[in-house]
Scaffold this motif. Structure first.
Motif, PDB file in Angstrom:
ATOM      1  N   GLU A 176       3.098   7.842   1.425  1.00 41.65           N
ATOM      2  CA  GLU A 176       2.693   7.296   0.128  1.00 41.65           C
ATOM      3  C   GLU A 176       2.704   8.401  -0.928  1.00 41.65           C
ATOM      4  O   GLU A 176       3.209   8.206  -2.035  1.00 41.65           O
ATOM      5  N   GLU A 177       2.167   9.549  -0.599  1.00 37.95           N
ATOM      6  CA  GLU A 177       2.161  10.680  -1.536  1.00 37.95           C
ATOM      7  C   GLU A 177       3.585  11.119  -1.867  1.00 37.95           C
ATOM      8  O   GLU A 177       3.906  11.408  -3.023  1.00 37.95           O
ATOM      9  N   THR A 178       4.434  11.149  -0.859  1.00 43.37           N
ATOM     10  CA  THR A 178       5.829  11.528  -1.079  1.00 43.37           C
ATOM     11  C   THR A 178       6.526  10.536  -1.991  1.00 43.37           C
ATOM     12  O   THR A 178       7.229  10.934  -2.929  1.00 43.37           O
ATOM     13  N   ALA A 179       6.320   9.248  -1.751  1.00 43.70           N
ATOM     14  CA  ALA A 179       6.937   8.214  -2.590  1.00 43.70           C
ATOM     15  C   ALA A 179       6.454   8.316  -4.033  1.00 43.70           C
ATOM     16  O   ALA A 179       7.254   8.200  -4.965  1.00 43.70           O
ATOM     17  N   VAL A 224       8.722   9.003  -7.379  1.00 44.19           N
ATOM     18  CA  VAL A 224       8.671   8.164  -8.583  1.00 44.19           C
ATOM     19  C   VAL A 224       8.477   9.052  -9.811  1.00 44.19           C
ATOM     20  O   VAL A 224       9.170   8.892 -10.825  1.00 44.19           O
ATOM     21  N   ASP A 225       7.544   9.989  -9.722  1.00 41.19           N
ATOM     22  CA  ASP A 225       7.299  10.898 -10.842  1.00 41.19           C
ATOM     23  C   ASP A 225       8.550  11.720 -11.165  1.00 41.19           C
ATOM     24  O   ASP A 225       8.876  11.928 -12.340  1.00 41.19           O
ATOM     25  N   ASP A 262      13.529   4.632 -13.257  1.00 40.53           N
ATOM     26  CA  ASP A 262      12.503   4.038 -12.405  1.00 40.53           C
ATOM     27  C   ASP A 262      13.093   3.822 -11.025  1.00 40.53           C
ATOM     28  O   ASP A 262      14.250   3.417 -10.905  1.00 40.53           O
ATOM     29  N   LEU A 263      12.306   4.094  -9.991  1.00 44.97           N
ATOM     30  CA  LEU A 263      12.750   3.766  -8.641  1.00 44.97           C
ATOM     31  C   LEU A 263      12.456   2.300  -8.362  1.00 44.97           C
ATOM     32  O   LEU A 263      11.439   1.768  -8.810  1.00 44.97           O
ATOM     33  N   ALA A 264      13.335   1.667  -7.638  1.00 40.52           N
ATOM     34  CA  ALA A 264      13.142   0.250  -7.321  1.00 40.52           C
ATOM     35  C   ALA A 264      11.894   0.038  -6.476  1.00 40.52           C
ATOM     36  O   ALA A 264      11.246  -0.991  -6.571  1.00 40.52           O
ATOM     37  N   TYR A 265      11.549   1.011  -5.660  1.00 43.85           N
ATOM     38  CA  TYR A 265      10.395   0.903  -4.780  1.00 43.85           C
ATOM     39  C   TYR A 265       9.426   2.018  -5.138  1.00 43.85           C
ATOM     40  O   TYR A 265       9.548   3.141  -4.668  1.00 43.85           O
ATOM     41  N   GLY A 266       8.453   1.692  -5.966  1.00 36.15           N
ATOM     42  CA  GLY A 266       7.535   2.676  -6.496  1.00 36.15           C
ATOM     43  C   GLY A 266       6.456   3.140  -5.544  1.00 36.15           C
ATOM     44  O   GLY A 266       5.788   4.132  -5.795  1.00 36.15           O
ATOM     45  N   THR A 267       6.285   2.432  -4.449  1.00 36.92           N
ATOM     46  CA  THR A 267       5.295   2.832  -3.453  1.00 36.92           C
ATOM     47  C   THR A 267       5.947   2.775  -2.076  1.00 36.92           C
ATOM     48  O   THR A 267       6.963   2.096  -1.875  1.00 36.92           O
ATOM     49  N   PHE A 268       5.330   3.473  -1.143  1.00 32.64           N
ATOM     50  CA  PHE A 268       5.871   3.423   0.211  1.00 32.64           C
ATOM     51  C   PHE A 268       5.757   2.005   0.773  1.00 32.64           C
ATOM     52  O   PHE A 268       6.652   1.536   1.476  1.00 32.64           O
ATOM     53  N   ALA A 288       6.030  -0.834  -0.791  1.00 36.51           N
ATOM     54  CA  ALA A 288       7.135  -1.650  -1.314  1.00 36.51           C
ATOM     55  C   ALA A 288       8.443  -1.281  -0.615  1.00 36.51           C
ATOM     56  O   ALA A 288       9.239  -2.161  -0.257  1.00 36.51           O
ATOM     57  N   PHE A 289       8.666  -0.001  -0.405  1.00 35.32           N
ATOM     58  CA  PHE A 289       9.860   0.448   0.297  1.00 35.32           C
ATOM     59  C   PHE A 289       9.856  -0.059   1.738  1.00 35.32           C
ATOM     60  O   PHE A 289      10.862  -0.563   2.229  1.00 35.32           O
ATOM     61  N   ASP A 290       8.720   0.047   2.405  1.00 38.20           N
ATOM     62  CA  ASP A 290       8.598  -0.392   3.791  1.00 38.20           C
ATOM     63  C   ASP A 290       8.876  -1.893   3.918  1.00 38.20           C
ATOM     64  O   ASP A 290       9.594  -2.319   4.822  1.00 38.20           O
ATOM     65  N   ARG A 291       8.327  -2.681   2.996  1.00 44.88           N
ATOM     66  CA  ARG A 291       8.592  -4.131   3.005  1.00 44.88           C
ATOM     67  C   ARG A 291      10.078  -4.405   2.854  1.00 44.88           C
ATOM     68  O   ARG A 291      10.645  -5.257   3.545  1.00 44.88           O
ATOM     69  N   ALA A 292      10.718  -3.687   1.928  1.00 41.12           N
ATOM     70  CA  ALA A 292      12.148  -3.897   1.709  1.00 41.12           C
ATOM     71  C   ALA A 292      12.956  -3.529   2.948  1.00 41.12           C
ATOM     72  O   ALA A 292      13.901  -4.235   3.311  1.00 41.12           O
ATOM     73  N   MET A 293      12.575  -2.436   3.606  1.00 41.44           N
ATOM     74  CA  MET A 293      13.317  -2.003   4.788  1.00 41.44           C
ATOM     75  C   MET A 293      13.134  -2.987   5.950  1.00 41.44           C
ATOM     76  O   MET A 293      14.047  -3.148   6.770  1.00 41.44           O
TER      77      MET A 293
END
Length: 62
Positions: free
Chosen positions: A25-28, A32-33, A41-47, A49-54
């Motif tokens: 989460e910190e890395t994601a 984003v920053d 903007d990144l499409a997946y602003g949080t880990f 959101a990225f995890d759900r997409a994957m």
């Protein structure tokens, strides 16, 4: 210019800390920053959101 350099250094340090401690989460958030510094903007602003997409069965949206 010096402020921009500090902002980049903070982002890279946060990415390094997150990766070293397996805190995704910190890395994601740091990624984003970093993207925002480039005006994007990144499409997946949080880990989460990225995890759900994957885990979704369909194609990734970018």
């Amino acid at each position: 210019m010096a402020e921009r350099k500090r902002q980049f250094a903070r982002c890279f340090a946060a990415i390094d800390r997150g990766m070293a401690a397996n805190r995704f989460e910190e890395t994601a958030e740091a990624l984003v920053d970093l993207a925002l510094l480039f005006g994007h903007d990144l499409a997946y602003g949080t880990f989460a959101a990225f995890d759900r997409a994957m885990r979704s069965p369909g194609p990734l949206e970018i």
